[in-house]
Design a protein around this motif. Structure first.
Motif, PDB file in Angstrom:
ATOM      1  N   VAL A 192       0.850  -1.191   0.000  1.00 20.81           N
ATOM      2  CA  VAL A 192       0.000   0.000   0.000  1.00 20.81           C
ATOM      3  C   VAL A 192       0.879   1.231   0.000  1.00 20.81           C
ATOM      4  N   SER A 193       0.267   2.366  -0.284  1.00 17.12           N
ATOM      5  CA  SER A 193       0.956   3.650  -0.141  1.00 17.12           C
ATOM      6  C   SER A 193      -0.070   4.695   0.251  1.00 17.12           C
ATOM      7  N   ARG A 194       0.385   5.739   0.912  1.00 21.06           N
ATOM      8  CA  ARG A 194      -0.519   6.835   1.305  1.00 21.06           C
ATOM      9  C   ARG A 194       0.232   8.147   1.071  1.00 21.06           C
ATOM     10  N   LYS A 195       0.202   8.561  -0.172  1.00 16.25           N
ATOM     11  CA  LYS A 195       0.891   9.800  -0.541  1.00 16.25           C
ATOM     12  C   LYS A 195      -0.009  11.023  -0.363  1.00 16.25           C
ATOM     13  N   GLU A 196      -1.302  10.800  -0.446  1.00 17.53           N
ATOM     14  CA  GLU A 196      -2.273  11.876  -0.234  1.00 17.53           C
ATOM     15  C   GLU A 196      -3.284  11.381   0.787  1.00 17.53           C
ATOM     16  N   LYS A 197      -3.896  12.305   1.486  1.00 18.80           N
ATOM     17  CA  LYS A 197      -4.812  11.916   2.541  1.00 18.80           C
ATOM     18  C   LYS A 197      -6.015  11.155   2.000  1.00 18.80           C
ATOM     19  N   ARG A 198      -6.495  11.501   0.825  1.00 13.07           N
ATOM     20  CA  ARG A 198      -7.740  10.927   0.333  1.00 13.07           C
ATOM     21  C   ARG A 198      -7.564   9.560  -0.337  1.00 13.07           C
ATOM     22  N   ASN A 199      -6.354   9.214  -0.747  1.00 11.56           N
ATOM     23  CA  ASN A 199      -6.160   7.993  -1.531  1.00 11.56           C
ATOM     24  C   ASN A 199      -5.328   6.946  -0.807  1.00 11.56           C
ATOM     25  N   PHE A 200      -5.708   5.693  -0.995  1.00 11.29           N
ATOM     26  CA  PHE A 200      -5.001   4.588  -0.315  1.00 11.29           C
ATOM     27  C   PHE A 200      -5.067   3.359  -1.217  1.00 11.29           C
ATOM     28  N   PRO A 201      -4.259   3.314  -2.261  1.00  9.70           N
ATOM     29  CA  PRO A 201      -4.315   2.191  -3.204  1.00  9.70           C
ATOM     30  C   PRO A 201      -3.733   0.903  -2.630  1.00  9.70           C
ATOM     31  N   LEU A 202      -4.298  -0.203  -3.068  1.00  9.86           N
ATOM     32  CA  LEU A 202      -3.816  -1.545  -2.701  1.00  9.86           C
ATOM     33  C   LEU A 202      -3.151  -2.153  -3.934  1.00  9.86           C
ATOM     34  N   ILE A 203      -1.918  -2.585  -3.757  1.00 13.03           N
ATOM     35  CA  ILE A 203      -1.130  -3.100  -4.874  1.00 13.03           C
ATOM     36  C   ILE A 203      -0.831  -4.579  -4.666  1.00 13.03           C
ATOM     37  N   LEU A 204      -1.106  -5.359  -5.708  1.00 16.52           N
ATOM     38  CA  LEU A 204      -0.715  -6.764  -5.703  1.00 16.52           C
ATOM     39  C   LEU A 204       0.357  -6.922  -6.775  1.00 16.52           C
ATOM     40  N   GLU A 205       1.603  -7.057  -6.334  1.00 16.16           N
ATOM     41  CA  GLU A 205       2.723  -7.082  -7.260  1.00 16.16           C
ATOM     42  C   GLU A 205       2.706  -8.336  -8.132  1.00 16.16           C
ATOM     43  N   SER A 206       2.379  -9.468  -7.546  1.00 13.55           N
ATOM     44  CA  SER A 206       2.353 -10.735  -8.275  1.00 13.55           C
ATOM     45  C   SER A 206       1.200 -11.576  -7.728  1.00 13.55           C
ATOM     46  N   PRO A 207      -0.011 -11.289  -8.195  1.00 15.16           N
ATOM     47  CA  PRO A 207      -1.185 -11.954  -7.625  1.00 15.16           C
ATOM     48  C   PRO A 207      -1.134 -13.471  -7.771  1.00 15.16           C
ATOM     49  N   SER A 208      -1.698 -14.148  -6.777  1.00 17.42           N
ATOM     50  CA  SER A 208      -1.809 -15.603  -6.816  1.00 17.42           C
ATOM     51  C   SER A 208      -3.258 -15.995  -6.554  1.00 17.42           C
ATOM     52  N   PRO A 209      -3.644 -17.213  -6.933  1.00 14.87           N
ATOM     53  CA  PRO A 209      -5.046 -17.636  -6.755  1.00 14.87           C
ATOM     54  C   PRO A 209      -5.560 -17.518  -5.317  1.00 14.87           C
ATOM     55  N   ASN A 210      -4.690 -17.636  -4.323  1.00 13.44           N
ATOM     56  CA  ASN A 210      -5.173 -17.517  -2.946  1.00 13.44           C
ATOM     57  C   ASN A 210      -5.484 -16.076  -2.549  1.00 13.44           C
ATOM     58  N   GLN A 211      -5.288 -15.146  -3.467  1.00 14.76           N
ATOM     59  CA  GLN A 211      -5.700 -13.765  -3.235  1.00 14.76           C
ATOM     60  C   GLN A 211      -7.057 -13.467  -3.875  1.00 14.76           C
ATOM     61  N   THR A 212      -7.678 -14.483  -4.449  1.00 11.94           N
ATOM     62  CA  THR A 212      -9.049 -14.340  -4.912  1.00 11.94           C
ATOM     63  C   THR A 212      -9.927 -14.084  -3.694  1.00 11.94           C
ATOM     64  N   SER A 213     -10.633 -12.949  -3.712  1.00 17.29           N
ATOM     65  CA  SER A 213     -11.372 -12.545  -2.518  1.00 17.29           C
ATOM     66  C   SER A 213     -12.208 -11.316  -2.832  1.00 17.29           C
ATOM     67  N   LEU A 214     -12.960 -10.883  -1.833  1.00 18.56           N
ATOM     68  CA  LEU A 214     -13.705  -9.630  -1.888  1.00 18.56           C
ATOM     69  C   LEU A 214     -12.956  -8.638  -1.010  1.00 18.56           C
ATOM     70  N   TYR A 215     -12.577  -7.512  -1.585  1.00 16.41           N
ATOM     71  CA  TYR A 215     -11.747  -6.542  -0.884  1.00 16.41           C
ATOM     72  C   TYR A 215     -12.557  -5.279  -0.575  1.00 16.41           C
ATOM     73  N   PHE A 216     -12.371  -4.793   0.655  1.00 15.36           N
ATOM     74  CA  PHE A 216     -13.031  -3.566   1.078  1.00 15.36           C
ATOM     75  C   PHE A 216     -12.004  -2.564   1.571  1.00 15.36           C
ATOM     76  N   CYS A 217     -12.187  -1.324   1.137  1.00 19.22           N
ATOM     77  CA  CYS A 217     -11.455  -0.202   1.690  1.00 19.22           C
ATOM     78  C   CYS A 217     -12.380   0.494   2.686  1.00 19.22           C
ATOM     79  N   ALA A 218     -11.813   1.032   3.744  1.00 16.92           N
ATOM     80  CA  ALA A 218     -12.611   1.733   4.751  1.00 16.92           C
ATOM     81  C   ALA A 218     -11.832   2.939   5.255  1.00 16.92           C
TER      82      ALA A 218
END
Lengths: 113, 112
Positions: free
Chosen positions: A66-92
């Motif tokens: 993750v990174s937080r360069k600005e207060k409003r944004n918080f991106p989630l990065i998957l550099e090399s996704p794998s099948p066990n990362q199949t999921s439902l993702y929530f930001c809060a």
């Protein structure tokens, strides 16, 4: 309207192809967090951020960045996704931690094949 | 460390019947406790929360929960279930450490 937005809402990708899920909030909240939701496991925290340039690991951080360069944004990065990362993702986001409720985005359903 | 246990992954009630969803927590410090609801294909939204003070907390849509320190419980109730209450409900605890820990959720089904 006060809200947390996430993009994309649905994503199907292949193993190893880098991807980013964006998250943005318009409430000037200090605290932001990413969760994944899997059947029978509830929501598990991946990473959180107390403020700009301050991030920390949650319960299941492996394979995510993750990174937080600005207060409003918080991106989630998957550099090399794998099948066990199949999921439902929530930001809060929330004003701060403790007594303050968290506001959730609509979710991103990720499938990694 | 903090944790949340929700007893019963699926609860079914008749419309008009009492709803009782159970939540027990552990926390090494006085906790803040929350109930969130998730409707199909949506994110979570807050139903109610306990921070300090009155132990019986009222939330939206007629739900309430009582904090019982001696039992380490925060059960969610509603006197009369409505079809629109069908959803998944999550109990969560914030026990310090800037972290909200969720239970595994209870799917509520309301039958005619």
């Amino acid at each position: 309207e006060a809200q947390v937005t996430q993009n994309p809402r649905y994503l199907i990708t292949v193993t190893g192809k880098k991807l980013t899920v964006t998250c943005s909030q318009n409430m000037n909240h200090e605290y932001m967090s990413w969760y994944r939701q899997d059947p029978g496991l509830g929501l598990r925290q991946i990473y959180y951020s107390m403020n700009v340039e301050v991030t920390d690991k949650g319960d299941v951080p492996e394979g995510y960045k993750v990174s937080r360069k600005e207060k409003r944004n918080f991106p989630l990065i998957l550099e090399s996704p794998s099948p066990n990362q199949t999921s439902l993702y929530f930001c809060a986001s929330s004003l701060r931690t403790g007594v303050h409720e968290q506001y959730f985005g609509p979710g991103t359903r990720l499938t990694v094949t | 460390a903090q944790s949340v246990t929700q007893l019963g992954s699926h609860v079914s009630v008749s419309e008009g019947a009492l709803v009782l969803l159970r939540c027990n927590y552990s926390s090494s410090v006085p906790p803040y406790l929350f109930w969130y609801v998730q409707y199909p294909n949506q994110g979570l939204q807050l139903l109610l929360k306990y921070t300090t003070g009155a132990t019986l907390v009222k939330g939206i849509n007629g739900f309430e929960a009582e904090f019982k320190k001696s039992e380490t419980s925060f059960h969610l109730t509603k006197p009369s279930a409505h079809m629109s209450d069908a959803a998944e409900y999550f109990c969560a605890v914030e026990g310090g450490g800037n972290k909200l820990t969720f239970g595994t959720g209870t799917q509520l089904k309301v039958e005619l």
